[in-house]
Design a protein around this motif. Structure first.
Motif, PDB file in Angstrom:
ATOM      1  N   THR A 113      52.764  49.978  39.260  1.00  0.00           N
ATOM      2  CA  THR A 113      51.981  49.042  38.453  1.00  0.00           C
ATOM      3  C   THR A 113      52.859  48.212  37.527  1.00  0.00           C
ATOM      4  O   THR A 113      52.466  47.128  37.112  1.00  0.00           O
ATOM      5  N   ASP A 156      44.515  43.363  36.199  1.00  0.00           N
ATOM      6  CA  ASP A 156      44.771  42.437  37.305  1.00  0.00           C
ATOM      7  C   ASP A 156      46.268  42.325  37.598  1.00  0.00           C
ATOM      8  O   ASP A 156      46.674  42.275  38.770  1.00  0.00           O
ATOM      9  N   THR A 159      47.387  45.447  39.372  1.00  0.00           N
ATOM     10  CA  THR A 159      46.922  45.438  40.757  1.00  0.00           C
ATOM     11  C   THR A 159      47.792  44.535  41.617  1.00  0.00           C
ATOM     12  O   THR A 159      48.167  44.893  42.746  1.00  0.00           O
ATOM     13  N   LEU A 193      45.166  54.619  40.521  1.00  0.00           N
ATOM     14  CA  LEU A 193      44.282  54.562  41.687  1.00  0.00           C
ATOM     15  C   LEU A 193      43.304  55.732  41.642  1.00  0.00           C
ATOM     16  O   LEU A 193      43.650  56.866  41.946  1.00  0.00           O
ATOM     17  N   GLN A 198      38.374  50.502  44.767  1.00  0.00           N
ATOM     18  CA  GLN A 198      39.654  49.942  44.351  1.00  0.00           C
ATOM     19  C   GLN A 198      40.693  50.122  45.458  1.00  0.00           C
ATOM     20  O   GLN A 198      41.449  49.189  45.784  1.00  0.00           O
ATOM     21  N   ILE A 202      42.585  47.125  47.713  1.00  0.00           N
ATOM     22  CA  ILE A 202      44.038  47.000  47.810  1.00  0.00           C
ATOM     23  C   ILE A 202      44.491  47.012  49.265  1.00  0.00           C
ATOM     24  O   ILE A 202      45.360  46.225  49.664  1.00  0.00           O
TER      25      ILE A 202
END
Length: 305
Positions: A113, A156, A159, A193, A198, A202
């Motif tokens: 991340t 965001d 991600t 995660l 989600q 991804i």
């Protein structure tokens, strides 16, 4: 318990007629139990009380009970010669290698991340290492967890960083036919995660056959529940399942989850992959291992008529 022995019967009848002595009866052939409807994968240690500490002996013992797969999260930490021995045993038995974990890929210490190049490099090194280990055991799936939240970045941005890193990993894994399966976890709120939607989003964004979902039903039950509907919603991106009842993370039948219905739903959808047994055992010793087998036989007994 040793692996099945196929004893050849000796043709002693003629000799008995000549010598007047009766031929001794031979041992009855031992036949392995029938395979399950789904392909459940054991872990090292699950049958240590019955088969001993050697993982390969446990694999042979499990084969005789009807199991046809294994998982080995720490495969890459084993010496290469041991990896090869496991691969050779799998090939001889006709068993499938399930997931193992990409070494140091996206853990809390080097979370993807953050978007830091040094963390990405560690992850990509793990992917290359996974390709080599997979060759020794004929593996198709490797587990990847992106890591923890980076509290200094927006969701965001985190991600986007994860998607970018996973795309680079997929570039390494895809030519080797290896699939990284992303696992939504429930162990700590620090994990990035956690939600299956989600994970689905991804995987769609990475857009590679080498980036799919590891659907661990124990974690998903804790985080969200609604297991069967979530399977249907995310089906196109699911490449692998893991089992564990909740609460307790033990074998099916020890918690609140109706695994007979869940297994039937997965079977009816045509799933042919591994169902990893990533959980503990509710009772100690050989008694607990026998109860484990019975629990899977009971849950797997979902065929009508």
């Amino acid at each position: 318990m040793q692996r099945r022995h196929f004893m050849q019967q000796s043709a002693l009848a003629g000799a008995a007629l000549i010598t007047g002595t009766a031929a001794k009866s031979q041992s009855v052939n031992k036949t392995a139990d029938a395979p399950f409807h789904l392909n459940y994968g054991i872990h090292d240690g699950m049958f240590k009380n019955s088969a001993g500490n050697d993982f390969i002996d446990q694999m042979k013992y499990a084969y005789d009970l009807g199991f046809r797969s294994i998982e080995d999260n720490g495969l890459t930490s084993r010496p290469e010669n041991m990896q090869q021995k496991i691969g050779d045993a799998l090939a001889k038995l006709g068993m499938t290698m399930g997931v193992f974990v990409v070494d140091k890929g996206g853990n809390g210490a080097n979370t993807l991340t953050a978007g830091k190049q040094e963390y990405i490099d560690i992850f990509l090194k793990g992917c290359r290492q996974a390709v080599e280990a997979a060759k020794r055991v004929n593996a198709k799936w490797v587990t990847v967890v992106p890591g923890d939240f980076d509290r200094h970045k927006s969701l965001d941005m985190q991600t986007a960083n994860v998607i970018g890193a996973l795309r680079k990993g997929a570039e390494i894994l895809e030519p080797a036919g290896l699939i990284m399966v992303l696992e939504s976890l429930s162990d700590t709120p620090d994990l990035f995660l956690r939600d299956i939607e989600q994970t689905y989003m991804i995987c769609k964004a990475v857009n590679s056959p080498s980036c799919k979902i590891l659907y661990d039903m124990y974690h998903i039950q804790r985080n969200r529940g609604d297991i069967i509907r979530q399977i249907d919603d995310c089906w196109s991106e699911i490449a692998y399942f893991q089992v564990g009842d909740n609460p307790g993370r033990k074998e099916p039948g020890t918690g609140e989850m109706n695994y007979k219905n869940i297994f039937k739903h997965i079977y009816d959808k045509g799933y042919k992959g591994v169902m990893g047994m990533e959980h503990g055992i509710s009772k100690p010793g050989k008694e607990g291992e026998a109860a484990l087998v019975k629990a899977y036989r009971d849950a797997d007994d979902f065929m009508e008529g």
